[in-house]
Every structure is written in structure tokens, then in C-alpha cells.
Design a protein around this motif. Structure first.
Motif, short mmCIF file in Angstrom:
data_model
loop_
_atom_site.label_atom_id
_atom_site.label_comp_id
_atom_site.label_asym_id
_atom_site.label_seq_id
_atom_site.Cartn_x
_atom_site.Cartn_y
_atom_site.Cartn_z
N MET A 1 0.81 -1.20 0.00
CA MET A 1 0.00 0.00 0.00
C MET A 1 0.84 1.26 0.00
O MET A 1 0.41 2.27 -0.51
CB MET A 1 -0.90 0.03 1.23
N THR A 2 2.02 1.20 0.60
CA THR A 2 2.82 2.42 0.74
C THR A 2 3.62 2.76 -0.51
O THR A 2 3.99 3.91 -0.69
CB THR A 2 3.79 2.30 1.93
N GLY A 3 3.92 1.79 -1.33
CA GLY A 3 4.64 2.08 -2.55
C GLY A 3 6.13 1.84 -2.50
O GLY A 3 6.77 1.80 -3.53
N ASN A 4 6.71 1.68 -1.32
CA ASN A 4 8.13 1.33 -1.26
C ASN A 4 8.44 0.62 0.05
O ASN A 4 7.69 0.71 1.03
CB ASN A 4 9.04 2.55 -1.49
N ASP A 5 9.54 -0.08 0.05
CA ASP A 5 9.90 -0.92 1.19
C ASP A 5 10.16 -0.13 2.46
O ASP A 5 9.77 -0.56 3.55
CB ASP A 5 11.13 -1.77 0.86
N ALA A 6 10.81 1.01 2.35
CA ALA A 6 11.14 1.79 3.55
C ALA A 6 9.86 2.26 4.26
O ALA A 6 9.74 2.14 5.48
CB ALA A 6 12.02 2.97 3.19
N ASP A 7 8.92 2.78 3.48
CA ASP A 7 7.65 3.22 4.07
C ASP A 7 6.88 2.03 4.64
O ASP A 7 6.24 2.13 5.68
CB ASP A 7 6.78 3.93 3.03
N ALA A 8 6.93 0.89 3.93
CA ALA A 8 6.23 -0.30 4.42
C ALA A 8 6.82 -0.77 5.75
O ALA A 8 6.07 -1.15 6.66
CB ALA A 8 6.32 -1.42 3.39
N LEU A 9 8.13 -0.71 5.87
CA LEU A 9 8.76 -1.11 7.14
C LEU A 9 8.37 -0.15 8.27
O LEU A 9 8.09 -0.58 9.39
CB LEU A 9 10.28 -1.17 6.98
N ASP A 10 8.36 1.15 7.96
CA ASP A 10 7.93 2.13 8.97
C ASP A 10 6.48 1.89 9.39
O ASP A 10 6.15 1.91 10.58
CB ASP A 10 8.08 3.55 8.44
N ALA B 1 1.07 2.05 -11.43
CA ALA B 1 -0.39 2.02 -11.60
C ALA B 1 -1.09 2.08 -10.25
O ALA B 1 -2.06 2.81 -10.08
CB ALA B 1 -0.80 0.76 -12.37
N LEU B 2 -0.60 1.31 -9.27
CA LEU B 2 -1.20 1.35 -7.93
C LEU B 2 -1.01 2.72 -7.29
O LEU B 2 -1.91 3.23 -6.63
CB LEU B 2 -0.59 0.26 -7.04
N ALA B 3 0.16 3.32 -7.48
CA ALA B 3 0.43 4.63 -6.88
C ALA B 3 -0.46 5.71 -7.48
O ALA B 3 -0.75 6.71 -6.82
CB ALA B 3 1.90 5.00 -7.07
N LEU C 1 -5.83 -4.82 -0.26
CA LEU C 1 -6.38 -5.75 0.73
C LEU C 1 -7.00 -6.97 0.05
O LEU C 1 -6.91 -8.08 0.58
CB LEU C 1 -7.40 -5.05 1.62
N ARG C 2 -7.58 -6.81 -1.13
CA ARG C 2 -8.19 -7.94 -1.82
C ARG C 2 -7.16 -8.75 -2.59
O ARG C 2 -7.08 -9.97 -2.45
CB ARG C 2 -9.28 -7.43 -2.79
N ASP C 3 -6.36 -8.10 -3.43
CA ASP C 3 -5.50 -8.82 -4.36
C ASP C 3 -4.13 -9.18 -3.79
O ASP C 3 -3.50 -10.12 -4.27
CB ASP C 3 -5.32 -8.01 -5.64
N VAL C 4 -3.67 -8.47 -2.79
CA VAL C 4 -2.38 -8.79 -2.19
C VAL C 4 -2.56 -9.55 -0.87
O VAL C 4 -1.92 -10.57 -0.63
CB VAL C 4 -1.53 -7.51 -1.96
N CYS C 5 -3.46 -9.06 -0.02
CA CYS C 5 -3.68 -9.68 1.29
C CYS C 5 -4.72 -10.80 1.25
O CYS C 5 -4.87 -11.52 2.23
CB CYS C 5 -4.10 -8.62 2.31
N ALA C 6 -5.46 -10.92 0.14
CA ALA C 6 -6.45 -11.98 -0.06
C ALA C 6 -7.57 -11.97 0.98
O ALA C 6 -8.08 -13.01 1.36
CB ALA C 6 -5.78 -13.34 -0.12
N LEU C 7 -7.96 -10.78 1.43
CA LEU C 7 -9.10 -10.68 2.33
C LEU C 7 -10.38 -10.79 1.53
O LEU C 7 -10.43 -10.39 0.36
CB LEU C 7 -9.09 -9.34 3.07
N ARG D 1 -9.29 -1.70 -10.02
CA ARG D 1 -8.74 -2.64 -11.00
C ARG D 1 -8.84 -2.08 -12.41
O ARG D 1 -7.92 -2.23 -13.22
CB ARG D 1 -9.47 -3.97 -10.91
N ALA D 2 -9.96 -1.43 -12.73
CA ALA D 2 -10.13 -0.84 -14.07
C ALA D 2 -9.09 0.26 -14.29
O ALA D 2 -8.51 0.36 -15.38
CB ALA D 2 -11.54 -0.28 -14.22
N ALA D 3 -8.84 1.05 -13.27
CA ALA D 3 -7.84 2.12 -13.40
C ALA D 3 -6.44 1.55 -13.56
O ALA D 3 -5.65 2.05 -14.36
CB ALA D 3 -7.91 3.04 -12.18
N VAL D 4 -6.13 0.48 -12.83
CA VAL D 4 -4.82 -0.17 -12.97
C VAL D 4 -4.67 -0.73 -14.38
O VAL D 4 -3.64 -0.54 -15.03
CB VAL D 4 -4.62 -1.27 -11.90
N ALA D 5 -5.70 -1.41 -14.86
CA ALA D 5 -5.66 -1.98 -16.21
C ALA D 5 -5.48 -0.89 -17.26
O ALA D 5 -4.68 -1.04 -18.19
CB ALA D 5 -6.92 -2.79 -16.48
#
Length: 150
Positions: free
Chosen positions: A1-10, A84-86, A98-104, A128-132
Motif C-alpha cells: 500500500m505504501t509504494g516502497n519498502d522503507a515506508d512499508a517497514l515504517d 499504476a497502484l500509486a 487488501l483484496r489482491d495482495v492480502c487476499a481478504l 482494478r479498471a484504473a490499474v488496467a
């Protein structure tokens, strides 16, 4: 969700601290996993608000068995998907991740985000349409769907 590893770790560190601090307030009305996903999602959204402008870090590359051509294709695909996600509005990005990565499932996402399940379905479909559209090189058509003109 954050777009990069450093932000995700924080965000992960903040989420874990929030879970530990919030355990006494956990009332059991939802499952622990749903509650912890909500805490983690909030931590990610907070991190995105704090650090909107930052250069994108380059991750270290590892050589896959196929050689340099496979690395280039894999990196290009990953960067295109990350871009595309960003480009998605935060509410669409959260639902899609949450749906496509976390499979909730949709009900869990609705509880995590605090919105009705129909809104979750709409956000995922529009995200998903916007990403496509973005990956197809036509982000304007996705913008039109996200922000229809009267």
C-alpha cells in the motif's frame, strides 16, 4: 500500500506498536485478524499522509535463473504495476491491495475500511479498471471513470 519498502517497514513498525498498545482495548466484536488488518491499514494510510513526496528507492536486484532479460522484464512489470497502484486514489488502492495482495474477502475489507461491502466491491472494480487502463497506457480513460463529468 505504501509504494516502497522503507515506508512499508515504517508502517509495519507503527502497526505492531499500535497492536501492542491497543490490545487492552480490543473488545472481540470482530476477529483479531480483521482488527489487526485495520490497524495495519491505518498505519499505512498515516505513513502515506506523512510522506507524500519522496523519491522512489531502487531495490536491490537479484538475478533470476533466466538471466538479465528476465530481470529487466520483471523489474519493468513491477515498476509499471507499482506506478499504476500509486496513481490510484488512496481509498481504491487500499481496497485493491487488501483484496489482491492480502487476499481478504469483501466482508473483511468492509470491516477493515469501515465502509459497506457494496462500496468495497465498487472501489475494487474501479481500482482494478484504473490499474488496467494505466498498464494499457491509457490512464485518462480510468480517470474519466473515477471522476465522471456531470
Amino acid at each position: 500500500m505504501t509504494g516502497n519498502d522503507a515506508d512499508a517497514l515504517d508502517a509495519t513498525q507503527e502497526a505492531l506498536l499500535a497492536v501492542v498498545r491497543g490490545l487492552p482495548r480490543f473488545d472481540g466484536r470482530s476477529s483479531f485478524s480483521t482488527w489487526s488488518y485495520r490497524v495495519a491499514t491505518n498505519a499505512c494510510l498515516d505513513e502515506l499522509r506523512r510522506r507524500r513526496r519522496r523519491p522512489v528507492p531502487v531495490d536491490e536486484l537479484t538475478m533470476p535463473p533466466g538471466g538479465p532479460d528476465d530481470v529487466a522484464g520483471e523489474v519493468t512489470d513491477r515498476l509499471a504495476l507499482d506506478g499504476a497502484l500509486a496513481s490510484l486514489p488512496v481509498e481504491f488502492r487500499a481496497a485493491v491491495v487488501l483484496r489482491d495482495v492480502c487476499a481478504l474477502d469483501y466482508a473483511e475489507i468492509a470491516e477493515v475500511l469501515g465502509v459497506p461491502p457494496g462500496t468495497v466491491r465498487s472501489r475494487i472494480a474501479r481500482g482494478r479498471a484504473a490499474v488496467a487502463a494505466h498498464l494499457a497506457g491509457n490512464p485518462e480513460s480510468a480517470d474519466d471513470r473515477q471522476n465522471p463529468r456531470p
